[in-house]
Design an enzyme around this catalytic site. Structure first.
Site, PDB file in Angstrom:
ATOM      1  N   GLU A  72       8.326 -15.220   7.929  1.00 36.39           N
ATOM      2  CA  GLU A  72       8.426 -13.954   7.175  1.00 36.39           C
ATOM      3  C   GLU A  72       7.758 -12.788   7.902  1.00 36.39           C
ATOM      4  O   GLU A  72       8.247 -11.668   7.879  1.00 36.39           O
ATOM      5  CB  GLU A  72       7.781 -14.153   5.797  1.00 36.39           C
ATOM      6  N   ASP A  73       6.637 -13.050   8.554  1.00 37.42           N
ATOM      7  CA  ASP A  73       5.805 -11.936   9.042  1.00 37.42           C
ATOM      8  C   ASP A  73       5.614 -11.862  10.556  1.00 37.42           C
ATOM      9  O   ASP A  73       4.893 -10.978  11.026  1.00 37.42           O
ATOM     10  CB  ASP A  73       4.418 -12.004   8.385  1.00 37.42           C
TER      11      ASP A  73
HETATM   12  P1  NDP Z   1       2.944  -6.196  -1.409  1.00 37.59           P
HETATM   13  O1  NDP Z   1       3.972  -7.287  -1.493  1.00 37.59           O
HETATM   14  O2  NDP Z   1       3.187  -5.102  -0.462  1.00 37.59           O
HETATM   15  O3  NDP Z   1       1.496  -6.816  -1.148  1.00 37.59           O
HETATM   16  C1  NDP Z   1       1.084  -8.016  -1.721  1.00 37.59           C
HETATM   17  C2  NDP Z   1       1.168  -9.113  -0.681  1.00 37.59           C
HETATM   18  O4  NDP Z   1       0.351  -8.757   0.437  1.00 37.59           O
HETATM   19  C3  NDP Z   1       0.613 -10.419  -1.171  1.00 37.59           C
HETATM   20  O5  NDP Z   1       1.615 -11.156  -1.843  1.00 37.59           O
HETATM   21  C4  NDP Z   1       0.164 -11.087   0.110  1.00 37.59           C
HETATM   22  O6  NDP Z   1       1.313 -11.702   0.650  1.00 37.59           O
HETATM   23  C5  NDP Z   1      -0.234  -9.909   1.006  1.00 37.59           C
HETATM   24  N1  NDP Z   1      -1.695  -9.600   1.125  1.00 37.59           N
HETATM   25  C6  NDP Z   1      -2.314  -9.183   2.254  1.00 37.59           C
HETATM   26  N2  NDP Z   1      -3.598  -8.903   2.044  1.00 37.59           N
HETATM   27  C7  NDP Z   1      -3.840  -9.162   0.742  1.00 37.59           C
HETATM   28  C8  NDP Z   1      -5.016  -9.072  -0.056  1.00 37.59           C
HETATM   29  N3  NDP Z   1      -6.199  -8.651   0.429  1.00 37.59           N
HETATM   30  N4  NDP Z   1      -4.932  -9.396  -1.367  1.00 37.59           N
HETATM   31  C9  NDP Z   1      -3.750  -9.817  -1.883  1.00 37.59           C
HETATM   32  N5  NDP Z   1      -2.584  -9.926  -1.163  1.00 37.59           N
HETATM   33  C10 NDP Z   1      -2.634  -9.602   0.150  1.00 37.59           C
HETATM   34  O7  NDP Z   1       2.710  -5.503  -2.779  1.00 37.59           O
HETATM   35  P2  NDP Z   1       3.310  -5.749  -4.174  1.00 37.59           P
HETATM   36  O8  NDP Z   1       3.194  -7.165  -4.560  1.00 37.59           O
HETATM   37  O9  NDP Z   1       2.695  -4.758  -5.055  1.00 37.59           O
HETATM   38  O10 NDP Z   1       4.867  -5.467  -3.964  1.00 37.59           O
HETATM   39  C11 NDP Z   1       5.423  -4.246  -3.900  1.00 37.59           C
HETATM   40  C12 NDP Z   1       6.006  -3.937  -5.262  1.00 37.59           C
HETATM   41  O11 NDP Z   1       5.036  -3.142  -5.925  1.00 37.59           O
HETATM   42  C13 NDP Z   1       7.286  -3.219  -5.229  1.00 37.59           C
HETATM   43  O12 NDP Z   1       8.199  -3.891  -6.044  1.00 37.59           O
HETATM   44  C14 NDP Z   1       6.931  -1.826  -5.776  1.00 37.59           C
HETATM   45  O13 NDP Z   1       7.926  -1.385  -6.660  1.00 37.59           O
HETATM   46  C15 NDP Z   1       5.651  -2.037  -6.504  1.00 37.59           C
HETATM   47  N6  NDP Z   1       4.693  -0.950  -6.370  1.00 37.59           N
HETATM   48  C16 NDP Z   1       3.854  -0.735  -7.418  1.00 37.59           C
HETATM   49  C17 NDP Z   1       2.924   0.274  -7.371  1.00 37.59           C
HETATM   50  C18 NDP Z   1       2.008   0.457  -8.532  1.00 37.59           C
HETATM   51  O14 NDP Z   1       1.058   1.238  -8.451  1.00 37.59           O
HETATM   52  N7  NDP Z   1       2.221  -0.223  -9.621  1.00 37.59           N
HETATM   53  C19 NDP Z   1       2.813   1.152  -6.213  1.00 37.59           C
HETATM   54  C20 NDP Z   1       3.695   0.794  -5.143  1.00 37.59           C
HETATM   55  C21 NDP Z   1       4.592  -0.219  -5.242  1.00 37.59           C
HETATM   56  P3  NDP Z   1       1.301 -12.959   1.691  1.00 37.59           P
HETATM   57  O15 NDP Z   1       0.821 -14.158   0.975  1.00 37.59           O
HETATM   58  O16 NDP Z   1       2.755 -13.053   2.069  1.00 37.59           O
HETATM   59  O17 NDP Z   1       0.447 -12.521   2.806  1.00 37.59           O
END
Ligand code: NDP
Ligand code: ZN
Length: 191
Positions: A72-73
């Site tokens: 994925e990354d």
């Molecule tokens: P991301 O998917 O961008 O980030 C979360 C992911 O980042 C985790 O699942 C994990 O994935 C990875 N990660 C890396 N560092 C950390 C950490 N320190 N703590 C936790 N996770 C970490 O974000 P979202 O889950 O929020 O997904 C984006 C969604 O959010 C969109 O659908 C958008 O619409 C919404 N959004 C909401 C906002 C709001 O304020 N409510 C603002 C902007 C967007 P892994 O295990 O793969 O590394």
């Protein structure tokens, strides 16, 4: 000098091979927390949760956990995983890999929909992955995330994990505990 006895050298080698591969692939990446922790800390934590909290000894599941974010990354391909670690590890890694060509909201919805159809190995990996991330959201969240965004993440994690239950009660109990701590921590914050 007596050599230390080893329960299973091939298991240790196989895990270390996966760890070396994953560490190399993620070497220039950082987590999203303020301290920008090394990315590899996360897959190590996921594999450790499976082994120590979930009692998982299945090598395929543990290797897939260490490798779970490589396709994925990073530039890693499923074929590369299969060549190095075999078809079963490839299958589990692919099961937990999002299609990055899709918009983020759709990817998140698909995780919820696909969860009940995952293999037991992939379901356990997903629960450990969400446990690690919920713990991170609670103690070292992505920099700049609002309270609302953290709460949305926890709600979404619950929906994904709901579809993964039934394979490992001990691991699920740890997830529930970490989630309860996360909710409590977020409830105590004003904004
Ligand atoms: P991301 O998917 O961008 O980030 C979360 C992911 O980042 C985790 O699942 C994990 O994935 C990875 N990660 C890396 N560092 C950390 C950490 N320190 N703590 C936790 N996770 C970490 O974000 P979202 O889950 O929020 O997904 C984006 C969604 O959010 C969109 O659908 C958008 O619409 C919404 N959004 C909401 C906002 C709001 O304020 N409510 C603002 C902007 C967007 P892994 O295990 O793969 O590394
Ligand atoms: Zn992950």
């Amino acid at each position: 000098m007596t050599q230390p006895t080893s329960a299973s050298p091939p298991l240790a080698s196989a895990l270390l091979d996966a760890l070396h591969f994953s560490a190399t692939k993620h070497s220039d990446q950082r987590r999203k927390d303020k301290e920008a922790s090394p990315y590899i800390n996360h897959p190590i934590r996921v594999a450790q949760l499976l082994a120590t909290e979930g009692g998982v000894t299945d090598l395929v599941t543990l290797q897939a956990a260490i490798l779970h974010d490589t396709v994925e990354d990073t530039d890693t391909t499923p074929e590369e995983i299969e060549r190095r670690f075999g078809p079963e590890v490839r299958r589990v890694v692919e099961e937990v890999t999002d299609d990055k060509s899709l918009p983020k909201a759709e990817r998140k919805q698909r995780q919820v929909e696909h969860a009940p159809h995952l293999s037991p190995q992939a379901k356990q990996l997903k629960i450990a992955d969400k446990t690690a991330n919920v713990q991170n959201i609670t103690t070292s969240p992505p920099d700049g995330w609002s309270l609302e965004r953290k709460r949305e993440y926890l709600d979404w994690a619950d929906r994904v994990v709901a579809g993964c239950r039934g394979c490992n009660p001990a691991l699920e109990a740890v997830y529930d505990q970490v989630m309860a701590q996360g909710r409590q921590a977020l409830a105590g914050v004003a904004h």
